[in-house]
Design an enzyme around this catalytic site. Sequence first.
Site, PDB file in Angstrom:
ATOM      1  N   SER A  58      46.040  58.766  28.340  1.00 47.57           N
ATOM      2  CA  SER A  58      45.520  59.033  26.996  1.00 47.57           C
ATOM      3  C   SER A  58      44.832  57.841  26.336  1.00 47.57           C
ATOM      4  CB  SER A  58      46.652  59.501  26.081  1.00 47.57           C
ATOM      5  OG  SER A  58      47.645  58.504  25.988  1.00 47.57           O
ATOM      6  N   ASP A 339      49.312  57.559  15.837  1.00 53.10           N
ATOM      7  CA  ASP A 339      50.575  58.312  15.916  1.00 53.10           C
ATOM      8  C   ASP A 339      51.633  57.386  16.511  1.00 53.10           C
ATOM      9  OD1 ASP A 339      49.933  58.172  18.607  1.00 53.10           O
ATOM     10  OD2 ASP A 339      49.295  60.262  18.764  1.00 53.10           O
ATOM     11  N   HIS A 342      49.611  55.944  20.039  1.00 54.02           N
ATOM     12  CA  HIS A 342      48.184  55.638  20.211  1.00 54.02           C
ATOM     13  C   HIS A 342      47.584  54.886  19.035  1.00 54.02           C
ATOM     14  CE1 HIS A 342      49.044  59.450  22.442  1.00 54.02           C
ATOM     15  NE2 HIS A 342      48.492  58.730  23.412  1.00 54.02           N
TER      16      HIS A 342
END
Length: 359
Positions: A58, A339, A342
């Site tokens: 990610s 978050d 990230h």
Amino acid sequence: MDRQQQFLLYIFSCFSFLLLLSENTSVYGSSHHHHHHHHRHRHLFDFRPSKLFVFGDSYADTGNNRNSVASSWKVPYGITFPGKPAGRFSDGRVLTDFLAKSIGIKSPIPYRWRKVVGIEHWKNGMNFAYGGTGVFSTLVPEPNMTTQIDFFQDIIHEKFYSGSDLHSSVALVSVAGNDYSNYIATNGTTQGWQPFITKVVNQLVMNMKRIHGMGVKKVVVTALQPLGCLPRSTFTSSFQQCNGTENELVSFHNLLLQQAVIKLNNDTKDSTFVILDLYDAFMAVFKNKGEKPGSSKFENPLKPCCAGISTAYSCGSVDANGAKKYAVCDDPEAAFFWDTVHPTQEGWRAVYSALLQEL
């Protein structure tokens, strides 16, 4: 002494020994001190890359994850850029986008969208990264790094990229710790950490060699960021301090990776493999008090911008009636973390500029 303390002592004794070994080795030779100001691309490469191929998770994914499962397709992800959820695990751009921009190319098309767009969109390379994946399989049912490299191999076999395309290309390989989250989730033991980290790094190194063997000229790999500083670890201290135990494990991973890369570069007689030290870059940003002109200063860098209203929820959660169960900070540009895992677009910008200063 409980198991935890024994383990810590064990880890620290290993580390203090390893740190003695590693103090005199540097990944970056002195040849890297080019005059940055002339060419935007001089900082990382001694050539002008025309394509970027991306593998990993990610921190690098720009839209491969399936819409139904990933938070990257839920509101409020993407609110800063492109203004709506578009498959990035952030409010905006991620590491891939900043690297592409500094090379001077558009961010490469996600592999999953390759058929949807015209072939002219392939010219900047391709992004094979899927959020939630690792070098090995994780709890996320998406292609792990071996499979991602298989996809790349298939595309090369279909003759979409020529040898000279590959020879003027760079690969970004992102490993942000999903193998380790998976190890914890599947009840891995404390004694098993060291052999498991070794196994992860060995596989990562094999992957890097394989990508290079397919004709890619430069392979850039991320060192593991300080996992103990992610909001998911710091919420127990109200986002005030990092978890030292986790960061020790990260340092072990990074040390093994650094030693492997030094060896690879000696073997290839060429600095083909480059480490992007996210650990130092994240730490530099956390410590920055705004002295450097133009660098971002974050008031409370460890606190996420977007979070669930309780531990039962996360950023983007809604209940059965569609009522939102999360809150977003007033100004994502003032936050380092988006978050619990990230960075924000602004966080990545700060990290990227710290990386350029290191190099």
